[in-house]
Write an enzyme that holds these catalytic residues in place. Structure first.
Site, PDB file in Angstrom:
ATOM      1  N   GLY A  23       0.810  -1.210   0.000  1.00 22.52           N
ATOM      2  CA  GLY A  23       0.000   0.000   0.000  1.00 22.52           C
ATOM      3  C   GLY A  23       0.841   1.255   0.000  1.00 22.52           C
ATOM      4  O   GLY A  23       2.054   1.233   0.230  1.00 22.52           O
ATOM      5  N   SER A  24       0.162   2.396  -0.223  1.00 25.66           N
ATOM      6  CA  SER A  24       0.876   3.661  -0.410  1.00 25.66           C
ATOM      7  C   SER A  24       1.565   4.148   0.858  1.00 25.66           C
ATOM      8  O   SER A  24       2.702   4.653   0.802  1.00 25.66           O
ATOM      9  CB  SER A  24      -0.103   4.734  -0.911  1.00 25.66           C
ATOM     10  OG  SER A  24      -1.170   4.922   0.011  1.00 25.66           O
ATOM     11  N   LYS A  75      -8.742  -5.489   5.332  1.00 26.38           N
ATOM     12  CA  LYS A  75      -7.630  -5.269   4.421  1.00 26.38           C
ATOM     13  C   LYS A  75      -7.956  -5.953   3.094  1.00 26.38           C
ATOM     14  O   LYS A  75      -8.889  -6.726   2.995  1.00 26.38           O
ATOM     15  CB  LYS A  75      -6.325  -5.842   4.998  1.00 26.38           C
ATOM     16  CG  LYS A  75      -5.830  -5.072   6.215  1.00 26.38           C
ATOM     17  CD  LYS A  75      -4.594  -5.696   6.858  1.00 26.38           C
ATOM     18  CE  LYS A  75      -3.480  -6.016   5.900  1.00 26.38           C
ATOM     19  NZ  LYS A  75      -3.040  -4.831   5.126  1.00 26.38           N
ATOM     20  N   GLY A 120      -7.665  -4.094  -0.099  1.00 23.07           N
ATOM     21  CA  GLY A 120      -7.908  -3.180  -1.211  1.00 23.07           C
ATOM     22  C   GLY A 120      -6.874  -3.313  -2.312  1.00 23.07           C
ATOM     23  O   GLY A 120      -7.160  -3.023  -3.468  1.00 23.07           O
ATOM     24  N   GLY A 121      -5.695  -3.782  -1.945  1.00 21.95           N
ATOM     25  CA  GLY A 121      -4.640  -4.013  -2.926  1.00 21.95           C
ATOM     26  C   GLY A 121      -4.553  -5.453  -3.393  1.00 21.95           C
ATOM     27  O   GLY A 121      -3.580  -5.832  -4.055  1.00 21.95           O
ATOM     28  N   GLU A 124      -0.668 -11.040   3.215  1.00 26.33           N
ATOM     29  CA  GLU A 124      -0.545 -10.107   4.335  1.00 26.33           C
ATOM     30  C   GLU A 124      -0.960 -10.769   5.644  1.00 26.33           C
ATOM     31  O   GLU A 124      -0.305 -10.596   6.680  1.00 26.33           O
ATOM     32  CB  GLU A 124      -1.402  -8.862   4.068  1.00 26.33           C
ATOM     33  CG  GLU A 124      -0.875  -7.981   2.956  1.00 26.33           C
ATOM     34  CD  GLU A 124      -1.846  -6.883   2.558  1.00 26.33           C
ATOM     35  OE1 GLU A 124      -1.388  -5.912   1.939  1.00 26.33           O
ATOM     36  OE2 GLU A 124      -3.048  -6.993   2.859  1.00 26.33           O
TER      37      GLU A 124
END
Length: 233
Positions: free
Chosen positions: A31-32, A100, A102-103, A109
């Protein structure tokens, strides 16, 4: 002038990276915001303030970033523990439960984050919710041949399942494991722990994006009076 949101994400990532100690095995999330943590870990290695680190990545994206910043990598079958993991989240509730995925990397993970002795979550303030499922669906990773029956089972559970499609590509999103993602919206999730288990028991499901009882520390980035700040709980 740099966007305050970008500065805030950088500061949250940096704050998480400061928890890393030398001679440790670390889980590197996706993630970003987590990307800034990986960048800062690399800078600490370069400066010499951090030594003898081994990274375990949760996605191809994290692997590419770790290599970019010269973080030594290994795999789960080559280590016997993980000291600390840093990762993002799409939602965080008051009990530190998460959504979690979204990616599309939540399966790897969850493996890495659950193994870590300490799991630090890095988010911005709009990811904090009163109850999970308020703003985002629950991602469910499913093997392709089981797509239709799994979607039917999710409907029976009260969910509204939707196959995640690619952006700027034809067809569905494909995970690093070669599977598909069903984004499932629930009107209300009153028992995340039970729902996590029930969904994972559907034949054909690899894992879902509910992370219950895994996170230890939440680092939250916010903009206060146009100034980026980081708080924790």
């Amino acid at each position: 002038m740099t966007d305050p949101i970008v500065i805030m994400k950088q500061q949250v990532g940096k704050a998480a990276a400061e928890y890393i100690e030398s001679n440790s095995i670390i889980g590197l999330g996706t993630g970003s915001t987590t990307a800034y943590a990986i960048e800062h870990i690399g800078k600490r290695l370069q400066s010499g303030s951090l030594k003898n680190i081994i990274g375990i990545t949760t996605s191809f994206q994290a692997e590419v970033l770790a290599k970019k910043y010269n973080i030594p990598l290994s795999t789960l079958d080559m280590v016997d523990h993980i000291d600390i993991a840093i990762d993002g989240a799409d939602e965080v509730d008051p009990r530190k439960n998460l959504i979690k995925g979204g990616g599309a990397a939540h399966t790897q993970e969850k493996i890495v984050d659950s193994l870590a002795k300490k799991f630090i979550v890095v988010v911005d303030g709009n990811k904090i919710v009163d109850s999970l499922g308020s703003t985002v669906p629950v991602p469910v990773e499913v093997i392709p041949k089981a797509l239709t029956p799994v979607m039917e089972k999710l409907k029976e559970l009260g969910g509204n399942p939707d196959l995640r499609m690619g952006i700027r590509k034809a067809g569905p999103i494909v995970t690093d494991q070669g599977n598909l993602i069903i984004d499932t919206k629930f009107d209300y999730i009153d028992d995340p722990k039970s729902l996590e288990t029930i969904i994972n028991n559907i034949p054909g499901v690899l894992d879902n994006g509910l992370f219950v009882g895994v996170a230890n520390l939440i680092l939250i980035g916010e903009i206060v009076d146009n100034i980026p700040v980081v708080r924790e709980f």
